[in-house]
Design a protein around this motif. Structure first.
Motif, PDB file in Angstrom:
ATOM      1  N   UNK A  10       0.795  -1.215  -0.026  1.00 42.38           N
ATOM      2  CA  UNK A  10      -0.005  -0.014   0.112  1.00 42.38           C
ATOM      3  C   UNK A  10       0.774   0.994   0.100  1.00 42.38           C
ATOM      4  N   UNK A  11       2.018   1.440   0.811  1.00 39.21           N
ATOM      5  CA  UNK A  11       2.977   2.436   0.902  1.00 39.21           C
ATOM      6  C   UNK A  11       3.688   2.682  -0.739  1.00 39.21           C
ATOM      7  N   UNK A  12       4.011   1.483  -1.166  1.00 36.62           N
ATOM      8  CA  UNK A  12       4.575   1.835  -2.454  1.00 36.62           C
ATOM      9  C   UNK A  12       3.834   2.101  -3.502  1.00 36.62           C
ATOM     10  N   UNK A  13       2.230   1.545  -3.571  1.00 37.36           N
ATOM     11  CA  UNK A  13       1.269   2.135  -4.660  1.00 37.36           C
ATOM     12  C   UNK A  13       1.165   3.479  -4.178  1.00 37.36           C
ATOM     13  N   UNK A  14       0.802   4.010  -3.142  1.00 40.31           N
ATOM     14  CA  UNK A  14       0.852   5.492  -2.864  1.00 40.31           C
ATOM     15  C   UNK A  14       1.776   6.182  -2.943  1.00 40.31           C
ATOM     16  N   UNK A  15       3.051   5.808  -2.892  1.00 45.59           N
ATOM     17  CA  UNK A  15       4.334   6.569  -3.343  1.00 45.59           C
ATOM     18  C   UNK A  15       4.274   6.735  -4.828  1.00 45.59           C
ATOM     19  N   UNK A  16       4.043   5.693  -5.592  1.00 47.66           N
ATOM     20  CA  UNK A  16       3.889   5.686  -7.061  1.00 47.66           C
ATOM     21  C   UNK A  16       3.063   6.466  -7.739  1.00 47.66           C
ATOM     22  N   UNK A  17       1.899   6.514  -7.114  1.00 48.07           N
ATOM     23  CA  UNK A  17       0.685   7.319  -7.289  1.00 48.07           C
ATOM     24  C   UNK A  17       1.029   8.822  -6.987  1.00 48.07           C
ATOM     25  N   UNK A  22       2.862  14.238  -8.897  1.00 44.76           N
ATOM     26  CA  UNK A  22       3.803  15.364  -8.925  1.00 44.76           C
ATOM     27  C   UNK A  22       4.351  15.533 -10.169  1.00 44.76           C
ATOM     28  N   UNK A  23       4.941  14.431 -10.782  1.00 43.67           N
ATOM     29  CA  UNK A  23       5.541  14.736 -11.967  1.00 43.67           C
ATOM     30  C   UNK A  23       4.734  15.291 -13.022  1.00 43.67           C
ATOM     31  N   UNK A  24       3.323  14.984 -13.130  1.00 42.20           N
ATOM     32  CA  UNK A  24       2.327  15.594 -14.257  1.00 42.20           C
ATOM     33  C   UNK A  24       2.144  16.898 -13.892  1.00 42.20           C
ATOM     34  N   UNK A  25       1.993  17.371 -12.790  1.00 42.48           N
ATOM     35  CA  UNK A  25       2.042  18.559 -12.603  1.00 42.48           C
ATOM     36  C   UNK A  25       3.221  19.621 -12.804  1.00 42.48           C
ATOM     37  N   UNK A  26       4.197  18.957 -12.495  1.00 40.56           N
ATOM     38  CA  UNK A  26       5.487  19.658 -12.796  1.00 40.56           C
ATOM     39  C   UNK A  26       5.724  19.839 -14.448  1.00 40.56           C
TER      40      UNK A  26
END
Length: 116
Positions: A10-17, A22-26
């Motif tokens: 769950x932590x890995x999935x949340x980190x990837x999401x 953030x990358x899309x917004x940047x």
């Protein structure tokens, strides 16, 4: 053990999401992307403005033609001609010849240098 694996996944999935978001917004905030977005919005606004102006011009033209017809009917310019009556004199309805102060527009020169 299963709980730890679940929470790790769950932590890995949340980190990837979150990283993807953030990358899309940047990418959206780069100067090139902002310039393209502004140009697209300006084009859309220009097309909407043009369509509105064309529609307005067509409405004005239709209203002008309708009012011209109404005025022609009111002044008798568009009236059907009776063959037994003399031909109508259209300039009488437009010009006031009984007023001596009226300017004779046929002899007026539009040359502004003439009186200097």
């Amino acid at each position: 053990m299963f709980r730890r694996t679940f929470w790790f996944g769950t932590g890995v999935a949340a980190g990837v999401w979150a990283t993807t978001k953030v990358n899309r917004k940047l990418k959206q905030l780069t100067p090139e992307h902002l310039a393209v977005a502004a140009a697209n919005k300006a084009l859309e606004a220009g097309h909407r403005l043009k369509d509105g102006a064309v529609g307005f011009a067509l409405d004005v033209r239709a209203g002008m033609a309708q009012r011209e017809t109404e005025l022609g009917d009111a002044l008798g310019i568009n009236a059907p001609v009776d063959p037994e009556l003399p031909a109508p004199r259209q300039h009488i309805a437009i010009e006031n010849r009984s007023n001596p102060k009226s300017v004779d527009r046929t002899t007026y020169s539009y040359n502004r240098n003439e009186d200097h």
